[in-house]
Design a protein around this motif. Structure first.
Motif, short mmCIF file in Angstrom:
data_model
loop_
_atom_site.label_atom_id
_atom_site.label_comp_id
_atom_site.label_asym_id
_atom_site.label_seq_id
_atom_site.Cartn_x
_atom_site.Cartn_y
_atom_site.Cartn_z
N MET A 1 -28.43 -29.62 -47.92
CA MET A 1 -28.41 -30.43 -46.70
C MET A 1 -29.76 -30.34 -46.00
O MET A 1 -30.32 -29.25 -45.86
N LYS A 2 -30.29 -31.48 -45.58
CA LYS A 2 -31.59 -31.50 -44.94
C LYS A 2 -31.57 -30.74 -43.62
O LYS A 2 -30.54 -30.65 -42.95
N GLN A 3 -32.73 -30.19 -43.25
CA GLN A 3 -32.82 -29.37 -42.05
C GLN A 3 -32.42 -30.14 -40.80
O GLN A 3 -31.71 -29.61 -39.93
N GLU A 4 -32.85 -31.40 -40.70
CA GLU A 4 -32.52 -32.21 -39.52
C GLU A 4 -31.01 -32.45 -39.42
O GLU A 4 -30.42 -32.38 -38.33
N THR A 5 -30.39 -32.71 -40.57
CA THR A 5 -28.95 -32.94 -40.60
C THR A 5 -28.20 -31.66 -40.27
O THR A 5 -27.20 -31.68 -39.53
N LEU A 6 -28.68 -30.54 -40.80
CA LEU A 6 -28.06 -29.25 -40.51
C LEU A 6 -28.17 -28.93 -39.03
O LEU A 6 -27.22 -28.41 -38.42
N LYS A 7 -29.29 -29.25 -38.43
CA LYS A 7 -29.50 -29.01 -37.00
C LYS A 7 -28.54 -29.83 -36.16
O LYS A 7 -27.92 -29.31 -35.21
N PHE A 8 -28.38 -31.11 -36.51
CA PHE A 8 -27.46 -31.97 -35.76
C PHE A 8 -26.03 -31.47 -35.92
O PHE A 8 -25.25 -31.47 -34.95
N THR A 9 -25.66 -31.05 -37.13
CA THR A 9 -24.32 -30.51 -37.38
C THR A 9 -24.08 -29.28 -36.51
O THR A 9 -23.00 -29.13 -35.92
N PHE A 10 -25.08 -28.40 -36.43
CA PHE A 10 -24.94 -27.19 -35.62
C PHE A 10 -24.80 -27.53 -34.14
O PHE A 10 -23.96 -26.95 -33.43
N ILE A 11 -25.60 -28.47 -33.66
CA ILE A 11 -25.54 -28.86 -32.24
C ILE A 11 -24.17 -29.44 -31.90
O ILE A 11 -23.55 -29.08 -30.89
N LEU A 12 -23.69 -30.36 -32.75
CA LEU A 12 -22.38 -30.95 -32.50
C LEU A 12 -21.28 -29.89 -32.57
O LEU A 12 -20.37 -29.87 -31.73
N GLY A 13 -21.36 -29.01 -33.56
CA GLY A 13 -20.37 -27.95 -33.70
C GLY A 13 -20.37 -27.01 -32.51
O GLY A 13 -19.31 -26.60 -32.02
N ALA A 14 -21.55 -26.63 -32.05
CA ALA A 14 -21.67 -25.73 -30.90
C ALA A 14 -21.11 -26.39 -29.65
O ALA A 14 -20.43 -25.74 -28.84
N GLU A 132 -20.52 -40.69 -39.36
CA GLU A 132 -21.50 -41.78 -39.38
C GLU A 132 -22.92 -41.25 -39.58
O GLU A 132 -23.74 -41.86 -40.27
N TYR A 133 -23.21 -40.09 -38.99
CA TYR A 133 -24.53 -39.47 -39.16
C TYR A 133 -24.73 -39.07 -40.62
O TYR A 133 -25.81 -39.29 -41.19
N TYR A 134 -23.69 -38.48 -41.22
CA TYR A 134 -23.79 -38.08 -42.63
C TYR A 134 -23.99 -39.28 -43.54
O TYR A 134 -24.76 -39.22 -44.51
N ILE A 135 -23.29 -40.37 -43.24
CA ILE A 135 -23.38 -41.55 -44.09
C ILE A 135 -24.80 -42.12 -44.11
O ILE A 135 -25.25 -42.69 -45.11
N LYS A 136 -25.53 -41.95 -43.01
CA LYS A 136 -26.91 -42.41 -42.95
C LYS A 136 -27.84 -41.54 -43.81
O LYS A 136 -28.94 -41.96 -44.15
N THR A 137 -27.37 -40.32 -44.13
CA THR A 137 -28.21 -39.37 -44.86
C THR A 137 -27.78 -39.20 -46.31
O THR A 137 -28.61 -39.07 -47.21
N PHE A 138 -26.46 -39.19 -46.55
CA PHE A 138 -25.91 -38.95 -47.89
C PHE A 138 -25.12 -40.16 -48.35
O PHE A 138 -24.90 -41.10 -47.60
N ASN A 139 -24.67 -40.11 -49.60
CA ASN A 139 -23.73 -41.13 -50.05
C ASN A 139 -22.36 -40.82 -49.45
O ASN A 139 -22.14 -39.75 -48.88
N ARG A 140 -21.44 -41.75 -49.57
CA ARG A 140 -20.14 -41.60 -48.91
C ARG A 140 -19.35 -40.41 -49.45
O ARG A 140 -18.68 -39.70 -48.68
N ARG A 141 -19.43 -40.20 -50.73
CA ARG A 141 -18.68 -39.09 -51.33
C ARG A 141 -19.14 -37.76 -50.77
O ARG A 141 -18.32 -36.91 -50.39
N ASP A 142 -20.45 -37.55 -50.71
CA ASP A 142 -20.98 -36.29 -50.17
C ASP A 142 -20.70 -36.17 -48.67
O ASP A 142 -20.46 -35.07 -48.16
N SER A 143 -20.72 -37.30 -47.98
CA SER A 143 -20.44 -37.29 -46.54
C SER A 143 -19.02 -36.78 -46.29
O SER A 143 -18.78 -35.96 -45.38
N VAL A 144 -18.08 -37.27 -47.08
CA VAL A 144 -16.68 -36.83 -46.95
C VAL A 144 -16.57 -35.34 -47.26
O VAL A 144 -15.89 -34.59 -46.55
N LYS A 145 -17.25 -34.90 -48.30
CA LYS A 145 -17.19 -33.48 -48.70
C LYS A 145 -17.77 -32.58 -47.62
O LYS A 145 -17.14 -31.58 -47.23
N TYR A 146 -18.94 -32.92 -47.13
CA TYR A 146 -19.59 -32.07 -46.12
C TYR A 146 -18.79 -32.02 -44.83
O TYR A 146 -18.69 -30.98 -44.19
N PHE A 147 -18.22 -33.18 -44.45
CA PHE A 147 -17.45 -33.15 -43.22
C PHE A 147 -16.16 -32.35 -43.39
O PHE A 147 -15.73 -31.66 -42.47
#
Length: 213
Positions: A1-14, A132-147
């Motif tokens: 997972m890209k650093q920017e995406t990981l950062k956004f995931t952490f911010i939203l999760g926090a 929606e953020y994941y879909i902009k970065t990954f394909n749909r399959r990976d977006s579903v998995k990561y979420f």
């Protein structure tokens, strides 16, 4: 997972954990403002928090159509909850058991379900934002998995609040997160399907905890 995406995931999760923690550990434990006595302030915090996060991150465009659709789904499930409470009432002893369990939504009273609806909408807006953020970065399959992974992890703090009863939410979240993300990623207006499934889960779980627990 890209650093920017990981950062956004952490911010939203926090942010997610902070809002839930504030409501459950501060308002509920210190001031007794739970989904029953504090339904209005809980609802206000849930809805305003989700909208503020969406606005500050410039994520979703929430139209009047979105709002109208959300309100229709809420009305349908609120009617179901009230019908369950009216047609199939429970004893005072059972009501006390549910109240003492700190998991109040199986009471299906209108004020508690309004607060629970706001909780669900808060979650669904953040779910939609992240998928929606994941879909902009990954394909749909990976977006579903990561979420799906994220959604399971974000529920782990519930152990601190509910103890082993948190498994009522954590175990279904493993499948639920994947399902929500799949519906949003692959279906037209999938956010409405996701919202409906989320409500349906709590209706079913509420019935189980109300009558069979």
């Amino acid at each position: 997972m890209k650093q920017e995406t990981l950062k956004f995931t952490f911010i939203l999760g926090a942010f997610w954990v902070f809002v839930m923690g504030f409501l459950n550990l501060i308002l509920k434990e210190n001031y007794g403002l739970d989904y029953d006595s504090g339904w209005a302030i809980n609802s206000l915090i849930f809805l305003s928090s989700a909208l503020v996060f969406n606005y500050t991150t410039n994520s979703l465009k929430i139209s009047k159509e979105h709002i109208a659709s959300y309100l229709k789904i809420i009305a349908i499930f609120l009617a179901i909850a009230l019908c369950i409470d009216y047609i199939f009432p429970i004893s005072i002893i059972k009501k006390l058991e549910i109240t003492n369990s700190k998991i109040l939504f199986p009471l299906f009273s209108w004020n508690i379900f309004v607060a629970k609806s706001s909780d669900i909408i808060f979650q669904q807006i953040l779910i939609n934002i992240l998928v929606e953020y994941y879909i902009k970065t990954f394909n749909r399959r990976d977006s579903v998995k990561y979420f799906g992974i994220f959604f399971a992890i974000i529920h782990l703090p519930l152990f601190y609040i509910f103890g082993l009863k948190a498994l009522y939410f954590i175990i279904p979240s493993i499948l639920g997160g994947t399902l929500f993300a799949y519906l949003i990623a692959y279906f037209y207006r999938g956010y409405l399907l996701s919202l409906g499934c989320h409500f349906f889960f709590y209706i079913v779980l509420g019935i189980v905890l109300r009558y069979y627990n």
